[in-house]
Scaffold this motif. Structure first.
Motif, PDB file in Angstrom:
ATOM      1  N   HIS A  93       0.839  -1.195   0.000  1.00 24.10           N
ATOM      2  CA  HIS A  93       0.000   0.000   0.000  1.00 24.10           C
ATOM      3  C   HIS A  93       0.876   1.247   0.000  1.00 24.10           C
ATOM      4  O   HIS A  93       1.666   1.475   0.906  1.00 24.10           O
ATOM      5  CB  HIS A  93      -0.932   0.010   1.214  1.00 24.10           C
ATOM      6  N   SER A  94       0.745   2.063  -1.046  1.00 21.94           N
ATOM      7  CA  SER A  94       1.540   3.284  -1.148  1.00 21.94           C
ATOM      8  C   SER A  94       0.870   4.413  -0.373  1.00 21.94           C
ATOM      9  O   SER A  94      -0.331   4.401  -0.126  1.00 21.94           O
ATOM     10  CB  SER A  94       1.693   3.688  -2.615  1.00 21.94           C
ATOM     11  N   GLU A  95       1.666   5.402   0.007  1.00 21.90           N
ATOM     12  CA  GLU A  95       1.153   6.544   0.760  1.00 21.90           C
ATOM     13  C   GLU A  95       0.355   7.438  -0.173  1.00 21.90           C
ATOM     14  O   GLU A  95       0.835   7.841  -1.224  1.00 21.90           O
ATOM     15  CB  GLU A  95       2.326   7.338   1.369  1.00 21.90           C
ATOM     16  N   GLU A  96      -0.869   7.743   0.216  1.00 24.77           N
ATOM     17  CA  GLU A  96      -1.707   8.617  -0.589  1.00 24.77           C
ATOM     18  C   GLU A  96      -2.024   9.889   0.190  1.00 24.77           C
ATOM     19  O   GLU A  96      -1.858   9.959   1.401  1.00 24.77           O
ATOM     20  CB  GLU A  96      -3.006   7.904  -0.972  1.00 24.77           C
ATOM     21  N   ALA A  97      -2.469  10.888  -0.532  1.00 28.43           N
ATOM     22  CA  ALA A  97      -2.780  12.167   0.094  1.00 28.43           C
ATOM     23  C   ALA A  97      -3.988  12.038   1.022  1.00 28.43           C
ATOM     24  O   ALA A  97      -4.987  11.406   0.676  1.00 28.43           O
ATOM     25  CB  ALA A  97      -3.062  13.207  -0.983  1.00 28.43           C
ATOM     26  N   SER A  98      -3.906  12.646   2.207  1.00 26.25           N
ATOM     27  CA  SER A  98      -5.036  12.662   3.125  1.00 26.25           C
ATOM     28  C   SER A  98      -6.057  13.702   2.660  1.00 26.25           C
ATOM     29  O   SER A  98      -5.766  14.558   1.817  1.00 26.25           O
ATOM     30  CB  SER A  98      -4.553  13.034   4.532  1.00 26.25           C
ATOM     31  N   HIS A  99      -7.256  13.633   3.215  1.00 25.89           N
ATOM     32  CA  HIS A  99      -8.298  14.588   2.844  1.00 25.89           C
ATOM     33  C   HIS A  99      -7.861  16.015   3.195  1.00 25.89           C
ATOM     34  O   HIS A  99      -8.087  16.952   2.413  1.00 25.89           O
ATOM     35  CB  HIS A  99      -9.607  14.241   3.552  1.00 25.89           C
ATOM     36  N   LYS A 100      -7.200  16.183   4.330  1.00 24.29           N
ATOM     37  CA  LYS A 100      -6.742  17.521   4.731  1.00 24.29           C
ATOM     38  C   LYS A 100      -5.704  18.046   3.753  1.00 24.29           C
ATOM     39  O   LYS A 100      -5.742  19.217   3.356  1.00 24.29           O
ATOM     40  CB  LYS A 100      -6.155  17.460   6.149  1.00 24.29           C
ATOM     41  N   TRP A 101      -4.764  17.183   3.346  1.00 18.84           N
ATOM     42  CA  TRP A 101      -3.731  17.604   2.403  1.00 18.84           C
ATOM     43  C   TRP A 101      -4.362  18.026   1.082  1.00 18.84           C
ATOM     44  O   TRP A 101      -4.024  19.073   0.510  1.00 18.84           O
ATOM     45  CB  TRP A 101      -2.736  16.468   2.178  1.00 18.84           C
ATOM     46  N   VAL A 102      -5.276  17.218   0.581  1.00 26.05           N
ATOM     47  CA  VAL A 102      -5.935  17.524  -0.687  1.00 26.05           C
ATOM     48  C   VAL A 102      -6.735  18.815  -0.583  1.00 26.05           C
ATOM     49  O   VAL A 102      -6.755  19.630  -1.510  1.00 26.05           O
ATOM     50  CB  VAL A 102      -6.838  16.349  -1.126  1.00 26.05           C
ATOM     51  N   ALA A 103      -7.409  19.020   0.554  1.00 24.23           N
ATOM     52  CA  ALA A 103      -8.185  20.251   0.753  1.00 24.23           C
ATOM     53  C   ALA A 103      -7.274  21.477   0.725  1.00 24.23           C
ATOM     54  O   ALA A 103      -7.615  22.515   0.133  1.00 24.23           O
ATOM     55  CB  ALA A 103      -8.943  20.181   2.075  1.00 24.23           C
ATOM     56  N   ASN A 104      -6.117  21.385   1.362  1.00 22.06           N
ATOM     57  CA  ASN A 104      -5.166  22.501   1.343  1.00 22.06           C
ATOM     58  C   ASN A 104      -4.642  22.760  -0.068  1.00 22.06           C
ATOM     59  O   ASN A 104      -4.482  23.909  -0.493  1.00 22.06           O
ATOM     60  CB  ASN A 104      -3.994  22.211   2.287  1.00 22.06           C
ATOM     61  N   PHE A 105      -4.373  21.684  -0.786  1.00 15.35           N
ATOM     62  CA  PHE A 105      -3.880  21.823  -2.158  1.00 15.35           C
ATOM     63  C   PHE A 105      -4.956  22.444  -3.047  1.00 15.35           C
ATOM     64  O   PHE A 105      -4.669  23.312  -3.881  1.00 15.35           O
ATOM     65  CB  PHE A 105      -3.469  20.446  -2.689  1.00 15.35           C
TER      66      PHE A 105
END
Length: 295
Positions: free
Chosen positions: A164-176
Motif C-alpha cells: 500500500h503506497s502513501e496517498e494524500a489525506s483529505h486535509k492535504w488535498v483540501a489545502n492543495f
C-alpha cells in the motif's frame, strides 16, 4: 447462480478491475463469465470460488493481450480508469471502493506481463495462497513465487515492503485545492516535491501533455495555466474533492461537466506524482456528478 453472484461478485469485480485497469471492462468480464457459467450444472463445480476466479483471470488475460496492442498506438500516456463510488449503497462501486489497490499501484501494474500481474493481484491484493494462485493460472507454486518476485522488482517494491503506497489525506488535498483556487503559485510549489512528476491521459481526444511533466515549477505552472484556461473558455470552473479508488482526489469541471480527475501520490508530506485522467472515455462515471453547473 444468483447465490454465487451475490457471494462472489465483490471479489470477482476487484479481481477483474485490478487485472484490466478498467471498471467498464471489469463489468463486461463479469457479465461474460456469468453468461458462460449459466449452462454449467452446479454439481459439476466443486469449488465455485476458484472456478469463477479462474474464468475471470483467463478472460482478463485475453483482454490484456489485445489491450497491449492498442496501447502501442495510444496517443500519449495511458492511465487506468479512475474508480468513483456512485453513492448507491447497492452498487458494485459502493461494495468494493474501500478495498482496492491504490491508484498509484494500478499505474505500476502496467509494467507487468499478464502472468506477473495476475500473480501479484491474486497474491498481494486478494490474499490467495501460492498453491491457490498456481491452480488458478495453471503454473507451479515455485513459478508463481518467481513471477511475484519479478513483478515486485519491475514495480520497484522491495521483497518485504508493504504494497500500500502513501496517498494524500483529505486535509492535504483540501489545502492543495485551496491553493489552486487562490492561484497561489508559491503555496502550490511548497506542496510539491522538487522532482514531482505529472502524467496526464487525454487519449488524443482532449488536450493533455504528451509526455510526463517534471519539476515542481513546471507542474505548478501547468496546473494553474490549465485552471485559468478552463475558467476563461468554459466559465464557472470548479474543483471538488471526491473519493477515487478509496482515497481523496480532485475533480475539475464546469457547467459542462467533469473534464479532469487528478489522483495524488504523496511521500513525506509532498506530492511526488500526479496522475491526471482527461480522456472522456475514462470519465463516464463522472458525467452525472452533481456539483458542477451550480454557482
Amino acid at each position: 447462480m444468483e447465490q454465487w453472484y451475490g457471494k462472489y461478485n465483490r471479489l470477482l469485480f476487484k479481481l477483474a478491475y485490478q487485472l484490466t485497469g478498467s471498471a467498464s471492462d471489469a463489468e463486461d468480464v463479469l457479465q461474460d463469465v456469468f453468461l458462460k457459467i449459466y449452462d454449467v450444472p452446479p454439481e459439476q463445480v466443486e469449488h465455485p470460488k476458484a472456478y469463477l476466479c479462474k474464468m475471470v483471470t483467463n478472460r482478463c488475460k485475453d483482454l490484456q493481450k489485445s489491450a497491449m496492442k492498442k496501447r502501442e498506438i495510444y496517443y500519449g500516456e495511458w492511465l487506468p480508469e479512475p474508480f468513483l463510488s456512485s453513492g448507491d449503497e447497492q452498487s458494485i462501486e459502493q461494495v468494493v471502493k474501500d478495498d482496492l489497490l491504490s491508484y498509484a499501484m494500478l499505474v505500476l501494474l502496467e509494467r507487468l506481463s499478464p502472468s506477473e500481474r495476475a500473480v501479484f493481484v491474486l497474491r498481494e491484493a486478494l490474499g490467495f495462497e501460492y498453491h491457490e494462485v498456481g491452480e488458478l493460472i495453471d503454473k507451479s507454486e515455485q513459478n508463481c513465487r518467481k513471477l511475484l518476485s519479478r513483478a515486485r522488482t519491475k514495480m520497484g517494491i522491495a521483497p518485504d515492503e508493504p504494497i500500500h503506497s502513501e496517498e494524500a489525506s483529505h486535509k492535504w488535498v483540501a489545502n492543495f485545492m485551496g491553493a489552486l483556487k487562490k492561484g497561489d503559485l508559491n503555496q502550490i510549489k511548497s506542496m510539491l516535491a522538487q522532482d514531482v512528476v505529472l502524467v496526464s491521459d487525454g487519449g488524443g481526444k482532449v488536450t493533455a501533455s504528451y509526455l510526463p511533466v517534471e519539476t515542481r515549477e513546471l507542474v505548478a505552472q501547468l496546473l494553474l495555466g490549465r485552471l485559468r484556461q478552463a475558467s476563461m473558455v468554459k466559465g464557472n470552473a470548479r474543483i471538488e474533492i471526491v473519493q477515487v479508488n478509496g482515497v481523496p482526489a480532485l475533480i475539475f469541471g464546469s457547467a459542462e461537466g467533469v473534464h479532469s480527475v487528478a489522483m495524488i501520490h504523496v511521500e513525506g508530506g509532498k506530492a511526488q506524482k500526479l496522475h491526471v485522467v482527461r480522456n472522456p472515455d475514462k470519465l463516464q462515471r463522472f458525467r452525472a456528478f452533481p456539483v458542477f453547473g451550480v454557482s
